[in-house]
Design a protein around this motif. Structure first.
Motif, PDB file in Angstrom:
ATOM      1  N   VAL A 161      -1.710 -10.626  -2.044  1.00  0.00           N
ATOM      2  CA  VAL A 161      -0.923 -11.095  -3.214  1.00  0.00           C
ATOM      3  C   VAL A 161      -1.729 -10.011  -4.003  1.00  0.00           C
ATOM      4  CG1 VAL A 161      -1.298 -13.305  -5.201  1.00  0.00           C
ATOM      5  CG2 VAL A 161      -1.101 -13.352  -2.679  1.00  0.00           C
ATOM      6  N   LEU A 162      -2.385  -9.115  -4.641  1.00  0.00           N
ATOM      7  CA  LEU A 162      -3.008  -8.373  -5.626  1.00  0.00           C
ATOM      8  C   LEU A 162      -2.803  -7.542  -5.731  1.00  0.00           C
ATOM      9  CD1 LEU A 162      -5.148  -8.774  -8.050  1.00  0.00           C
ATOM     10  CD2 LEU A 162      -7.046  -7.667  -6.587  1.00  0.00           C
ATOM     11  N   SER A 163      -2.966  -6.597  -4.225  1.00  0.00           N
ATOM     12  CA  SER A 163      -1.832  -5.533  -4.195  1.00  0.00           C
ATOM     13  C   SER A 163       0.070  -5.825  -4.322  1.00  0.00           C
ATOM     14  CB  SER A 163      -1.729  -4.640  -2.865  1.00  0.00           C
ATOM     15  OG  SER A 163      -1.362  -5.770  -1.966  1.00  0.00           O
TER      16      SER A 163
ATOM     17  N   PRO B 224      -7.250  -1.676  -0.647  1.00  0.00           N
ATOM     18  CA  PRO B 224      -5.918  -1.365  -0.352  1.00  0.00           C
ATOM     19  C   PRO B 224      -5.883  -0.412  -1.361  1.00  0.00           C
ATOM     20  CG  PRO B 224      -5.685  -4.157  -0.302  1.00  0.00           C
ATOM     21  CD  PRO B 224      -7.042  -3.510  -0.980  1.00  0.00           C
ATOM     22  N   GLU B 225      -6.334  -0.459  -2.782  1.00  0.00           N
ATOM     23  CA  GLU B 225      -5.934   0.383  -3.548  1.00  0.00           C
ATOM     24  C   GLU B 225      -7.165   1.273  -3.615  1.00  0.00           C
ATOM     25  OE1 GLU B 225      -4.210  -3.379  -5.542  1.00  0.00           O
ATOM     26  OE2 GLU B 225      -6.691  -3.190  -4.499  1.00  0.00           O
ATOM     27  N   LEU B 226      -8.767   0.871  -3.051  1.00  0.00           N
ATOM     28  CA  LEU B 226      -9.354   1.895  -2.912  1.00  0.00           C
ATOM     29  C   LEU B 226      -9.494   2.848  -1.518  1.00  0.00           C
ATOM     30  CD1 LEU B 226     -13.085  -0.278  -3.079  1.00  0.00           C
ATOM     31  CD2 LEU B 226     -11.501   1.058  -4.786  1.00  0.00           C
ATOM     32  N   PHE B 227      -8.629   2.613  -0.686  1.00  0.00           N
ATOM     33  CA  PHE B 227      -8.725   2.664   0.609  1.00  0.00           C
ATOM     34  C   PHE B 227      -7.906   4.064  -0.271  1.00  0.00           C
ATOM     35  CE2 PHE B 227      -8.786   1.382   4.837  1.00  0.00           C
ATOM     36  CZ  PHE B 227     -10.233   0.452   4.631  1.00  0.00           C
ATOM     37  N   ILE B 228      -6.531   3.561  -0.651  1.00  0.00           N
ATOM     38  CA  ILE B 228      -5.466   4.553  -1.328  1.00  0.00           C
ATOM     39  C   ILE B 228      -5.781   6.028  -2.049  1.00  0.00           C
ATOM     40  CG2 ILE B 228      -3.788   5.295  -3.083  1.00  0.00           C
ATOM     41  CD1 ILE B 228      -2.854   2.640  -2.064  1.00  0.00           C
TER      42      ILE B 228
ATOM     43  N   ILE C 195       0.963  -0.808  -0.082  1.00  0.00           N
ATOM     44  CA  ILE C 195       0.432  -0.366  -0.355  1.00  0.00           C
ATOM     45  C   ILE C 195       0.707   0.950  -0.238  1.00  0.00           C
ATOM     46  CG2 ILE C 195      -1.886   1.280   1.311  1.00  0.00           C
ATOM     47  CD1 ILE C 195      -2.997  -1.032   2.190  1.00  0.00           C
ATOM     48  N   TYR C 196       2.126   1.531   0.841  1.00  0.00           N
ATOM     49  CA  TYR C 196       2.739   2.730   0.880  1.00  0.00           C
ATOM     50  C   TYR C 196       3.146   2.538  -0.348  1.00  0.00           C
ATOM     51  CZ  TYR C 196       6.720   5.343   1.657  1.00  0.00           C
ATOM     52  OH  TYR C 196       7.974   6.012   1.496  1.00  0.00           O
ATOM     53  N   TRP C 197       4.091   1.408  -1.083  1.00  0.00           N
ATOM     54  CA  TRP C 197       4.808   1.810  -1.968  1.00  0.00           C
ATOM     55  C   TRP C 197       3.600   2.029  -3.176  1.00  0.00           C
ATOM     56  CZ3 TRP C 197       9.507   3.408  -2.456  1.00  0.00           C
ATOM     57  CH2 TRP C 197       9.554   2.749  -1.446  1.00  0.00           C
ATOM     58  N   ILE C 198       2.428   1.699  -3.408  1.00  0.00           N
ATOM     59  CA  ILE C 198       1.404   1.820  -4.455  1.00  0.00           C
ATOM     60  C   ILE C 198       1.433   3.187  -4.432  1.00  0.00           C
ATOM     61  CG2 ILE C 198      -0.760   1.584  -5.356  1.00  0.00           C
ATOM     62  CD1 ILE C 198      -0.468  -1.197  -4.887  1.00  0.00           C
ATOM     63  N   ALA C 199       0.956   3.505  -2.792  1.00  0.00           N
ATOM     64  CA  ALA C 199       0.354   4.951  -3.261  1.00  0.00           C
ATOM     65  C   ALA C 199       1.438   6.723  -3.099  1.00  0.00           C
ATOM     66  CB  ALA C 199       0.648   5.092  -1.572  1.00  0.00           C
ATOM     67  N   GLN C 200       3.116   5.687  -3.067  1.00  0.00           N
ATOM     68  CA  GLN C 200       4.099   7.009  -3.163  1.00  0.00           C
ATOM     69  C   GLN C 200       4.343   7.272  -4.556  1.00  0.00           C
ATOM     70  OE1 GLN C 200       7.532   5.706  -4.042  1.00  0.00           O
ATOM     71  NE2 GLN C 200       8.645   7.974  -3.540  1.00  0.00           N
TER      72      GLN C 200
ATOM     73  N   ILE D  23       0.849  -7.236  -6.609  1.00  0.00           N
ATOM     74  CA  ILE D  23       0.851  -7.164  -8.275  1.00  0.00           C
ATOM     75  C   ILE D  23       0.357  -6.296  -8.892  1.00  0.00           C
ATOM     76  CG2 ILE D  23      -1.117  -7.818 -10.466  1.00  0.00           C
ATOM     77  CD1 ILE D  23      -1.567 -10.587  -8.521  1.00  0.00           C
ATOM     78  N   PHE D  24      -0.281  -5.091  -8.462  1.00  0.00           N
ATOM     79  CA  PHE D  24      -0.520  -3.732  -9.049  1.00  0.00           C
ATOM     80  C   PHE D  24       0.727  -3.017  -8.699  1.00  0.00           C
ATOM     81  CE2 PHE D  24      -1.774   0.176  -8.760  1.00  0.00           C
ATOM     82  CZ  PHE D  24      -2.986   0.487  -9.578  1.00  0.00           C
ATOM     83  N   LEU D  25       1.537  -3.350  -7.480  1.00  0.00           N
ATOM     84  CA  LEU D  25       2.629  -2.571  -7.373  1.00  0.00           C
ATOM     85  C   LEU D  25       4.058  -3.126  -8.237  1.00  0.00           C
ATOM     86  CD1 LEU D  25       4.514  -0.895  -5.835  1.00  0.00           C
ATOM     87  CD2 LEU D  25       5.518  -3.005  -4.121  1.00  0.00           C
ATOM     88  N   LEU D  26       3.580  -3.926  -8.104  1.00  0.00           N
ATOM     89  CA  LEU D  26       4.394  -4.749  -9.904  1.00  0.00           C
ATOM     90  C   LEU D  26       4.628  -4.540 -11.138  1.00  0.00           C
ATOM     91  CD1 LEU D  26       7.471  -6.910 -10.268  1.00  0.00           C
ATOM     92  CD2 LEU D  26       5.176  -9.144 -10.560  1.00  0.00           C
ATOM     93  N   ALA D  27       2.967  -4.551 -11.029  1.00  0.00           N
ATOM     94  CA  ALA D  27       2.423  -3.876 -12.266  1.00  0.00           C
ATOM     95  C   ALA D  27       3.193  -2.078 -12.659  1.00  0.00           C
ATOM     96  CB  ALA D  27       0.837  -3.621 -13.005  1.00  0.00           C
ATOM     97  N   LEU D  28       3.361  -1.343 -11.742  1.00  0.00           N
ATOM     98  CA  LEU D  28       4.055  -0.152 -11.818  1.00  0.00           C
ATOM     99  C   LEU D  28       5.543  -0.554 -11.356  1.00  0.00           C
ATOM    100  CD1 LEU D  28       1.783   1.437  -8.848  1.00  0.00           C
ATOM    101  CD2 LEU D  28       0.932   1.699 -11.273  1.00  0.00           C
ATOM    102  N   GLU D  29       6.228  -1.483 -11.269  1.00  0.00           N
ATOM    103  CA  GLU D  29       7.626  -0.944 -11.203  1.00  0.00           C
ATOM    104  C   GLU D  29       7.751  -1.943 -12.609  1.00  0.00           C
ATOM    105  OE1 GLU D  29      10.083  -0.380  -8.989  1.00  0.00           O
ATOM    106  OE2 GLU D  29       7.676   0.732  -8.332  1.00  0.00           O
ATOM    107  N   MET D  30       6.752  -2.714 -13.699  1.00  0.00           N
ATOM    108  CA  MET D  30       7.488  -3.123 -15.216  1.00  0.00           C
ATOM    109  C   MET D  30       7.481  -2.437 -15.830  1.00  0.00           C
ATOM    110  SD  MET D  30       6.631  -6.717 -14.488  1.00  0.00           S
ATOM    111  CE  MET D  30       6.552  -7.681 -16.249  1.00  0.00           C
ATOM    112  N   THR D  31       6.718  -0.953 -15.927  1.00  0.00           N
ATOM    113  CA  THR D  31       6.628   0.163 -16.668  1.00  0.00           C
ATOM    114  C   THR D  31       8.164   0.158 -17.616  1.00  0.00           C
ATOM    115  OG1 THR D  31       6.384   1.435 -15.635  1.00  0.00           O
ATOM    116  CG2 THR D  31       4.226   0.628 -16.391  1.00  0.00           C
ATOM    117  N   GLU D  32       9.120   0.627 -16.432  1.00  0.00           N
ATOM    118  CA  GLU D  32      10.668   0.588 -16.708  1.00  0.00           C
ATOM    119  C   GLU D  32      11.409  -0.440 -16.105  1.00  0.00           C
ATOM    120  OE1 GLU D  32      11.117   4.233 -14.612  1.00  0.00           O
ATOM    121  OE2 GLU D  32       9.353   4.899 -15.759  1.00  0.00           O
ATOM    122  N   TRP D  33      11.082  -1.404 -16.124  1.00  0.00           N
ATOM    123  CA  TRP D  33      11.820  -3.208 -15.175  1.00  0.00           C
ATOM    124  C   TRP D  33      12.433  -3.288 -16.877  1.00  0.00           C
ATOM    125  CZ3 TRP D  33      10.433  -6.209 -10.821  1.00  0.00           C
ATOM    126  CH2 TRP D  33      11.442  -6.486 -10.648  1.00  0.00           C
TER     127      TRP D  33
END
Length: 424
Positions: free
Chosen positions: A164-166, A401-405, A121-126, A168-178
């Motif tokens: 697990v879903l969060s 988690p994503e809805l909270f963010i 949650i921290y890393w997705i929001a950040q 995956i969500f974070l990984l998707a954000l990271e993979m745009t430049e990985w």
């Protein structure tokens, strides 16, 4: 230069996030004890202790294998995905079947999953909204009694799936430049593990993969070979379970085979958009007898046939009921009440959280923030199954988690706007 890997990103989590996660975990465990949540309901031979998963876990612990989702001898099963029932079965073997000790352990494990979710949650929001939103999002999750409810009350995969879903969500954000293969391998593993816990999350997989591909294409990074590698890893993770199902049932069964019953529980005579629980085999003797005599696969197929016959005969009613399910998913399922009030205020907070999150999503899309469309894809795709089956508050929790963010982003933005207006 290759972008840092997901494990490296997670390892850089600020210490305050870790301490807050630990504090949240301690408070959840205290709540289990104070509220006596380990004292599970003994009725129906402890069926409320994990429901179908608990029955399968009992069979596992007794050496009968993954079988008997309703207790009576119905043989090998694929009625539920395997991950959480096997976890429960292992706990039952060590701490006893349907014991307080097993309940303590499983609820504690659930609390660990919830607490660990603070990190993604921290890393997705950040990554998407910045440090300020990230900080408040973690606090909102870690110290929220509603979040704790699912940890300390439900013995199910309800807290593992959001984790697990969060991730995956974070990984998707990271993979745009990985660059490289590691991200794709992790992507395949996480989706495989998630599917073995809760196949419903696969509704998000196509959108998630396409979003990553588009973002990488815009950044000049290749994806085709990575997609092939991730797909191979994904099916390798699933393969043992798929092979097992084929050998036992003589046909291909993808993860679980209870869709027919689930569809019938929401569609048939008397359907109003909610669960028709009286049709469940654990509550209906005739249905249980049919399950036993027909066998699991045939019974599921018959339930599917009955439900689709009703849909074909009542297409307008099906559409109306599906609209109701959409409303109940986001507004909350109406509860039985003797009140004559025109509005059930017990769902007000649930509805408010939905409105805040969806409003926040709209603001993020309007501002074209990086990752906004990934949030939109999750909100649009994950709940779709429940619009055609039946809703439950628990079914929204995997995307909580994503809805909270999104809700925190909206509230902080509104607060900043008000402060700016007052300073003018």
């Amino acid at each position: 230069m290759e972008k840092p890997s997901l494990p490296l990103v997670l390892s850089k989590t600020p210490k305050w996030v870790l301490w807050l996660a630990i504090a949240s975990f301690i408070l959840q465990v205290v709540a289990i004890g104070i509220l006596h949540q380990y004292r599970t309901r003994p009725g129906e031979d402890h069926f409320g202790f994990g429901w179908e998963m608990g029955r399968i876990a009992r069979s596992v612990a007794l050496g009968q294998g993954f079988s008997n989702p309703y207790g009576v001898n119905t043989g090998p099963t694929a009625w539920e995905p395997p991950l959480y029932p096997y976890l429960m079965g292992g706990v039952f073997k060590i701490f006893g079947i349907y014991t307080y000790a097993s309940a303590w352990v499983l609820l504690t494990v659930n609390s660990i999953f919830t607490s660990l979710t603070c990190i993604p949650i921290y890393w997705i929001a950040q990554r998407v909204f910045g440090e300020h939103v990230a900080r408040w999002s973690v606090w909102a999750w870690a110290m929220n009694p509603y979040v704790w409810y699912w940890s300390v009350h439900w013995i199910w995969d309800t807290t593992f799936t959001p984790l697990v879903l969060s991730l995956i969500f974070l990984l998707a954000l990271e993979m745009t430049e990985w660059r490289g293969w590691a991200g794709w391998i992790i992507f395949g593993v996480l989706w495989g593990v998630g599917a073995l816990a809760n196949p419903s999350m696969l509704a998000f997989l196509p959108f998630c993969g396409l979003w990553i591909w588009r973002q990488r294409f815009k950044n000049g990074l290749p994806s085709l070979a990575g997609v092939a590698a991730a797909s191979a890893v994904f099916f390798l993770v699933l393969a043992p379970w798929l092979v097992r199902n084929y050998q036992l049932f003589g046909r291909f069964v993808f993860l679980r085979d209870d869709f027919g019953l689930q569809f019938r529980l929401g569609n048939g005579k008397g359907a109003e958009g909610m669960l028709m629980a009286y049709l469940q085999p654990n509550l209906n003797k005739l249905e249980l007898e049919k399950f036993q005599s027909m066998g699991e696969v045939a019974y599921g197929a018959d339930c599917k046939r009955l439900a689709f016959e009703w849909v074909r005969a009542n297409p307008g009613r099906f559409v109306l009921v599906s609209v109701k399910r959409f409303i109940y998913y986001w507004n909350g399922v109406p509860k039985d009440s003797d009140s004559r009030a025109p509005w059930d205020f017990r769902t007000s907070l649930f509805l408010a959280s939905s409105v805040l999150a969806l409003w926040g999503l709209g603001r993020a899309l309007r501002q074209t923030l990086r990752g906004a469309w990934l949030f939109a894809g999750l909100v649009l795709t994950y709940p779709t199954t429940y619009y055609f089956v039946f809703p439950h508050a628990r079914y929204r929790h995997p995307i909580e988690p994503e809805l909270f963010i999104l809700a925190v982003f909206l509230l902080l933005e509104a607060g900043q706007g008000r402060a700016a207006a007052e300073n003018q």
